[in-house]
Design a protein around this motif. Structure first.
Motif, PDB file in Angstrom:
ATOM      1  N   LYS A  49       0.792  -1.231   0.000  1.00 52.83           N
ATOM      2  CA  LYS A  49       0.000   0.000   0.000  1.00 52.83           C
ATOM      3  C   LYS A  49       0.822   1.277   0.000  1.00 52.83           C
ATOM      4  O   LYS A  49       0.379   2.298  -0.507  1.00 52.83           O
ATOM      5  N   ALA A  50       1.974   1.280   0.606  1.00 50.51           N
ATOM      6  CA  ALA A  50       2.756   2.514   0.752  1.00 50.51           C
ATOM      7  C   ALA A  50       4.166   2.309   0.214  1.00 50.51           C
ATOM      8  O   ALA A  50       4.599   1.189   0.004  1.00 50.51           O
ATOM      9  N   PHE A  51       4.862   3.399   0.004  1.00 51.29           N
ATOM     10  CA  PHE A  51       6.248   3.377  -0.476  1.00 51.29           C
ATOM     11  C   PHE A  51       6.363   2.527  -1.746  1.00 51.29           C
ATOM     12  O   PHE A  51       7.109   1.555  -1.807  1.00 51.29           O
ATOM     13  N   LEU A  52       5.614   2.947  -2.749  1.00 51.07           N
ATOM     14  CA  LEU A  52       5.456   2.153  -3.961  1.00 51.07           C
ATOM     15  C   LEU A  52       6.759   1.913  -4.719  1.00 51.07           C
ATOM     16  O   LEU A  52       6.909   0.897  -5.374  1.00 51.07           O
ATOM     17  N   ARG A  53       7.694   2.813  -4.644  1.00 48.35           N
ATOM     18  CA  ARG A  53       8.942   2.652  -5.399  1.00 48.35           C
ATOM     19  C   ARG A  53       9.937   1.750  -4.686  1.00 48.35           C
ATOM     20  O   ARG A  53      10.895   1.283  -5.289  1.00 48.35           O
ATOM     21  N   THR A  54       9.728   1.498  -3.409  1.00 44.15           N
ATOM     22  CA  THR A  54      10.620   0.640  -2.628  1.00 44.15           C
ATOM     23  C   THR A  54      10.356  -0.816  -2.983  1.00 44.15           C
ATOM     24  O   THR A  54       9.217  -1.250  -3.054  1.00 44.15           O
ATOM     25  N   LYS A  55      11.425  -1.563  -3.190  1.00 38.09           N
ATOM     26  CA  LYS A  55      11.335  -2.999  -3.493  1.00 38.09           C
ATOM     27  C   LYS A  55      12.041  -3.768  -2.381  1.00 38.09           C
ATOM     28  O   LYS A  55      13.052  -3.320  -1.837  1.00 38.09           O
ATOM     29  N   LEU A  56      11.509  -4.934  -2.050  1.00 37.96           N
ATOM     30  CA  LEU A  56      12.098  -5.775  -1.022  1.00 37.96           C
ATOM     31  C   LEU A  56      12.485  -7.123  -1.600  1.00 37.96           C
ATOM     32  O   LEU A  56      11.766  -7.688  -2.424  1.00 37.96           O
ATOM     33  N   LYS A  57      13.611  -7.631  -1.151  1.00 40.32           N
ATOM     34  CA  LYS A  57      14.044  -8.981  -1.499  1.00 40.32           C
ATOM     35  C   LYS A  57      14.099  -9.777  -0.210  1.00 40.32           C
ATOM     36  O   LYS A  57      14.603  -9.283   0.807  1.00 40.32           O
ATOM     37  N   VAL A  58      13.573 -10.979  -0.234  1.00 41.19           N
ATOM     38  CA  VAL A  58      13.522 -11.842   0.941  1.00 41.19           C
ATOM     39  C   VAL A  58      14.447 -13.027   0.715  1.00 41.19           C
ATOM     40  O   VAL A  58      14.379 -13.691  -0.319  1.00 41.19           O
ATOM     41  N   ASN A  75      15.769   0.820  -3.702  1.00 42.92           N
ATOM     42  CA  ASN A  75      15.024   1.925  -4.295  1.00 42.92           C
ATOM     43  C   ASN A  75      15.651   2.229  -5.645  1.00 42.92           C
ATOM     44  O   ASN A  75      16.828   1.956  -5.867  1.00 42.92           O
ATOM     45  N   PRO A  76      14.873   2.802  -6.555  1.00 39.60           N
ATOM     46  CA  PRO A  76      15.429   3.137  -7.872  1.00 39.60           C
ATOM     47  C   PRO A  76      16.560   4.160  -7.752  1.00 39.60           C
ATOM     48  O   PRO A  76      16.528   5.035  -6.890  1.00 39.60           O
ATOM     49  N   LYS A  77      17.538   4.022  -8.622  1.00 36.55           N
ATOM     50  CA  LYS A  77      18.614   5.014  -8.685  1.00 36.55           C
ATOM     51  C   LYS A  77      18.039   6.329  -9.191  1.00 36.55           C
ATOM     52  O   LYS A  77      16.985   6.354  -9.823  1.00 36.55           O
TER      53      LYS A  77
END
Length: 133
Positions: A49-58, A75-77
């Motif tokens: 829902k929030a911080f749409l540009r943030t990506k997470l790797k698990v 996050n995108p460069k």
């Protein structure tokens, strides 16, 4: 029979917030096997829902025979509007959660992912992984 067919054709789609990893696939497969995929999917929706540009790797693994789950935030460069490859992302933070005892690694990881999604983005775990520098 129908459940077996569903399990073999199932392909988890954690694409909005999460980067593909073998660990995440294993966790999603475990959730389907244990009948907890709806909880995992609800957690994913809350996380997205929030911080749409943030990506997470698990990633999951063992340290001293005790399981851990590692969340890596990207996050995108600068100048990249829509990241297409890993080269378009910059690593910002790694957060590791370790179990205090020997437990099933997939169960531990599933519980942490569900906890991350509970009341996101207002819970402390979400703030630590996604928001704080």
């Amino acid at each position: 029979m129908l459940i077996e067919k569903f399990k073999t054709n199932y392909c988890p789609t954690f694409q909005a917030k999460f980067l593909h990893s073998e660990s995440l696939k294993q966790i999603a497969d475990y959730a389907v096997e244990k009948g907890k995929f709806n909880k995992l999917n609800d957690a994913r929706k809350n996380i997205d829902k929030a911080f749409l540009r943030t990506k997470l790797k698990v990633d999951i693994g063992y340290d001293d025979n005790k399981p851990f789950i590692r969340f890596t935030r990207f996050n995108p460069k600068s100048g990249v509007i829509t990241p297409q490859t890993m080269d378009d992302l910059k690593l910002e933070k790694k957060v590791i959660y370790k179990s205090d005892k020997k437990v099933n690694i997939l169960k531990f990881a599933l519980e942490k992912l569900i906890k991350l999604g509970n009341s996101a983005p207002d819970n402390n775990m979400y703030k630590n992984i996604v928001i704080k520098k």
